[in-house]
Design an enzyme around this catalytic site. Structure first.
Site, PDB file in Angstrom:
ATOM      1  CG  ASP A 699      -1.975   0.827   0.933  1.00 58.56           C
ATOM      2  OD1 ASP A 699      -2.111   1.851   0.167  1.00 58.56           O
ATOM      3  OD2 ASP A 699      -3.058   0.823   1.700  1.00 58.56           O
ATOM      4  CD1 TRP A 700       0.501   5.644  -3.444  1.00 61.67           C
ATOM      5  CD2 TRP A 700      -0.083   3.578  -3.397  1.00 61.67           C
ATOM      6  NE1 TRP A 700       0.347   5.345  -4.702  1.00 61.67           N
ATOM      7  CE2 TRP A 700       0.298   3.954  -4.841  1.00 61.67           C
ATOM      8  CE3 TRP A 700      -0.156   2.249  -3.216  1.00 61.67           C
ATOM      9  CZ2 TRP A 700      -0.063   3.150  -6.006  1.00 61.67           C
ATOM     10  CZ3 TRP A 700      -0.463   1.217  -4.267  1.00 61.67           C
ATOM     11  CH2 TRP A 700      -0.332   1.870  -5.673  1.00 61.67           C
TER      12      TRP A 700
END
Ligand code: BGC
Length: 920
Positions: A699-700
């Site tokens: 995920d970012w």
């Protein structure tokens, strides 16, 4: 003819159909619905003016061409008479009390101040109309959970007063819940509204779906994909939800209806699978058979009522309690009919493999059928079923796996035992990890391929079967390999403007070897392009979950596939497959259900649709992203059984049945190891057991750790070792702007080149089959190329602009007065004294955290010059440098587009980098 031509009208029609199918009719006393022709209607609630098309955060930032809310759609209904005076009253009040956008990412209010009603106003409305509709709206979103408070899970005092006053004057009332997540419904007991519907959040066509149901053009066929309890505290996870450090999943496999039906039936307000139609059905003519590996069931569905409609047939299994303990009933199959005419009937057939009702036994690391009687029920919801057959199974091993992802923290979990035929909750010690993880990782380390240096082979040679992929990888240096695992974003200029990340050929070294750049975009409710490019806004996960309609979903996602293809995007970041563990999870709106079978099957349908255009979806968040509070820190302590039967199951189905090719891990740790660095999750289970062949991305800006050590964003070595292939995301892959430790850990021998080569194999394998490769090899037809990004959405009006004049190498524009709210544009002109290449230096701050994404899209002379991807700074002033490149001539129009609220600008400095000398 371009086979990927995107017909926006057909897209809209399909979305409308899905929306109507996901709306759930919960109450319909005295057949108040469908509305009779010429009904005189008064509509209450400001939400009718502000339809929530989706929740907030990454999943809600689609720049739509338009949104049809409930008001817009109902105004088109010529057979209904709407009390315009009341509407005018609302409009006037809203003008004085405008929609509050809040402070941006993670800080947008989840509801709006409601208009107080006077008795006189409602009385007057009653005199002019027969039926009252009340619209209640709530959004949901990232970085925060729903709160058990007014304005969030509960209604505010003004909303309750609205219910009170309207019910005092009207006997005919219909409540529309335009929410992404389930909200408190205790007011149903007090006011007994005749009609109650969850209309959810339907995307840009949402209002039309609502109007189709209210008018009776479509009979409702949405069924709850979750159970609705009377009180929020009734949820079995309630005492173990929301901690920022550690949440123990004591309820184990007893999630949602698996808990309520087993132990606590009385707390249910509306059961799983429930929903009304404008007709009645009877389900009968059952047949039942069991062969070697499958249960076969048949039934006939009759429409015995007065409206053509669809029905959802649901099949549940009651397994023997055995040694393991089981939920009272588990959904093992479902099917949605097409429209059955009045007095008509359809035959339904089901083929149910044994693994759908097998249980995971941690003692033997196998899915087993314990010996005993298995009973099968068919019906229209979990509380309305009929026994159709039973069969006694011997002890059977259905699938043999190895222990993986087991907890290391001791805790007692819930278990059912049968006492005199009554299922009773007891506690038992949860089995803990026995396997030696380090040994597993080193014994399974792949063979290293010899590094051969550049042999002038490009990736296209692999595509053309001139060389094998491994041979290609042998040319990649350690530096190449380290760069390949870095994704760039948000809004990397190397891919479609405004998307979430780019990966693949990001550096000179990788480009020279013929690796194209692939890219990803949010997701899941339509394509998010932060530069303002318009896209189709789709219904949210919860609504889709309630459709139970795989066929229609596949068709809708075929359209999304074409839209991705048209925007040159390889994968959308969705669907979200997390399980509704608790009603207060702020992001439930992005997820389908509390049931893993339904989740996995709907995700697979979406993937099948996307795959028709050689694009895909990234199933996320792998795994147990079941709350937003502390999503980067909170350890989910879960038994291996609950992981496998509940939280991983949807992903397993999406991989094995839906052929998923891309996975996003979650932010937080599961059983002590951050998922993006969790070997058992990303390698043992996902690839070894399920046979996944594709990429896994973080995920970012996710954190990573080696077990027992704190997590950090730069520990890419932990990610590489786990076989999470891509770090999302850094600003610049080539310079290692994220300061990751891949090379240093390689030199220290903590990770091996063979592990990096394994990541490269996954990433390049994905790219070889991707849309970006088709573009790279010019395999896209002329007709299709002509259609790419063909639509011009934005109007650029250069008249009456303010100009700023630069005398020397710098031009500073005061930006403190610019309104940076979501969707705002700012236009101005600049006149530069010196011709040359320029940088734009933005001085900015935001009170939000560093996970807040605050994109500004920059257009110069109506040409997109990329997106300046800013993050929250917690109040600190910072400067970001954006390379503009050469500016030819002195005069330019600058346009800034703000994707999200929450940013404060101080100034914008156009800084000369290099002067271009005039010719001669
Ligand atoms: C979300 C992801 C999303 C990513 C990129 C994260 O904050 O958790 O679901 O895809 O941002 O926007």
């Amino acid at each position: 003819m371009n086979p990927y031509y995107l017909d926006l009208d057909k897209y809209a029609e399909l979305a409308r159909e899905i929306i109507a199918e996901g709306i759930v009719l919960l109450n319909n006393e005295d057949n108040i619905l469908p509305l009779k022709k010429q009904t005189r209607l008064s509509i209450f609630g400001r939400s009718v003016f502000h339809y929530y098309k989706s929740g907030l955060g990454s999943g809600g930032l689609v720049n739509t061409r338009y949104t049809i809310g409930i008001k817009e759609a109902l105004e088109k209904e010529t057979d209904l008479i709407i009390n315009q005076q009341l509407m005018d009253h609302y409009s006037q009040w809203i003008e004085e009390n405008p929609f509050d956008e809040g402070e941006g990412w993670g800080k947008v209010p989840w509801s709006q101040k409601e208009m107080p009603l006077s008795d006189a106003l409602v009385k007057e409305a009653r005199e002019q109309s027969d039926v009252a509709i009340i619209v209640i709206g709530r959004t949901g979103g990232e970085d925060q959970d729903t709160k058990n408070e007014p304005g969030s899970y509960r209604l505010t005092d003004v909303e309750l007063d609205m219910l009170d006053k309207v019910h005092k004057h009207f006997t005919q009332t219909i409540i529309l819940l335009n929410t992404g997540n389930v909200i408190d419904m205790s007011w149903v007991d007090k006011y007994h509204p005749k009609g109650v519907l969850y209309v959810w959040q339907g995307g840009q066509e949402g209002g039309y779906g609502v109007a189709d149901i209210l008018s009776g053009r479509v009979s409702p066929s949405g069924r709850l994909s979750m159970s609705i309890t009377k009180e929020v505290e009734d949820n079995p996870a309630h005492n173990n939800f929301g901690s920022l450090e550690r949440n123990i999943y004591e309820e184990d496999i007893y999630v949602g209806y698996r808990y309520y039906e087993t132990f606590d039936k009385d707390v249910i307000r509306y059961p799983f699978g429930y929903g009304l139609s404008y007709t009645d059905f009877s389900i009968n003519d059952f047949s039942f058979d069991v062969n070697q590996k499958t249960v076969l069931a048949k039934c006939k569905v009759h429409n015995i009522g007065e409206a053509p409609s669809k029905e959802v047939v649901q099949i549940y299994c009651e397994a023997p309690q055995g040694r393991l303990g089981k939920p009272a009933k588990v959904l093992v199959d479902f099917g949605k009919t097409e429209i059955i005419p009045v007095n008509g009937s359809v035959d339904m057939e089901f083929s149910i493999p044994f693994d759908r009702f097998a249980s995971y036994d941690e003692k033997t690391s196998a899915y087993v059928l314990e010996e005993g009687r298995y009973r099968f029920y068919v019906g229209s919801h979990i509380r309305a079923t009929e026994l159709i057959g039973e069969w006694t199974s011997p002890y059977t091993v259905v699938e043999q796996w190895e222990e993986a992802c087991a907890p290391v923290v001791a805790f007692d979990r819930l278990k059912a035992i049968s006492k005199n035929g009554v299922l009773t909750p007891v506690k038992e010690a949860t089995p803990l990890r026995k396997v030696n993880l380090d040994e597993r990782i080193s014994s399974q380390r792949p063979e290293e391929l010899e590094y051969l240096g550049n042999k002038n082979n490009s990736l296209t040679d692999v595509l053309n079967h001139k060389i094998g992929l491994d041979q290609f990888i042998q040319q990649l240096s350690d530096e190449d390999l380290a760069c390949l695992v870095r994704g760039e974003g948000m809004c990397s200029p190397k891919a479609t403007p405004g998307v979430a990340s780019a990966f693949g050929g990001l550096t000179k070294g990788l480009r020279e070897k013929g690796i194209p750049v692939a890219c990803t975009a949010d997701g899941p409710s339509g394509i998010r392009m932060d530069c303002g490019t318009k896209a189709f806004s789709l219904p949210n996960g919860t609504l889709i979950g309630c459709t139970f309609n795989e066929r229609l979903l596949e068709e809708l996602f075929e359209m999304l596939g074409k839209e991705l293809r048209r925007n040159k995007i390889d994968t959308i970041l969705g669907p979200g497959l997390n399980i509704h563990r608790h009603v207060l999870n702020g992001r439930n709106f992005e997820y389908f259900s509390e049931d893993p079978l339904l989740t996995g099957r709907l995700a697979s349908a979406e993937l099948r649709g996307l795959h028709k255009s050689q694009v895909t979806g990234t199933i996320k968040h792998f795994v147990a992203n079941n709350q937003e509070a502390g999503r980067q820190t909170a350890d989910s302590v879960v038994s291996e059984r609950a992981l496998r039967e509940i939280y991983l199951k949807g992903f397993e189905i999406a991989v094995r049945e839906g052929q998923a090719r891309s996975v996003m891990t979650s932010y937080g740790p599961v059983n002590g190891i951050w998922t993006a660095s969790n070997y058992d999750l990303c390698t043992q289970i996902l690839r070894k057991e399920w046979g996944f062949k594709g990429i896994v991305m973080t995920d970012w800006w996710a954190a990573l750790n080696f077990e027992g050590e704190p997590a950090s964003r730069s520990n890419s070595a932990a990610m590489v070792r786990a076989q999470n292939d891509l770090y999302m995301c850094v600003n610049d892959a080539e310079s290692n702007s994220g300061g990751d430790n891949t090379i240093s850990m390689l030199e220290e021998g903590v990770i091996t080149r063979s592990e990096l080569q394994r990541n490269a194999r996954n990433i390049l394998g994905f790219i070889l089959n991707s849309l970006s490769m088709l573009h790279y090899t010019n395999a896209i037809s002329k007709e299709e190329l002509e259609g790419l990004n063909s639509e011009e959405d934005d109007e650029f009006d250069p008249s009456s602009l303010e100009y700023h004049y630069g005398e020397g190498p710098e031009l500073i524009v005061d930006a403190s007065v610019i309104s940076t709210n979501k969707g705002q544009h700012e236009l101005f002109g600049i006149c530069l004294a010196i011709n040359g290449t320029y940088d734009l230096v933005v001085r900015y701050k935001s009170d939000l955290t560093e996970l807040a994404q605050l994109p500004i899209s920059l257009y110069i002379d109506n040409v997109n010059k990329g997106t300046i991807s800013l993050n929250g700074t917690q109040g600190e002033w910072k400067e970001a440098v954006h390379h503009i490149g050469h500016l030819f001539g002195p005069n330019h129009f600058i346009k800034l587009y703000f994707g999200v609220t929450g940013l404060k600008l101080d100034n914008l400095k156009f800084q000369l980098v290099e002067e271009t000398k005039p010719f001669g």
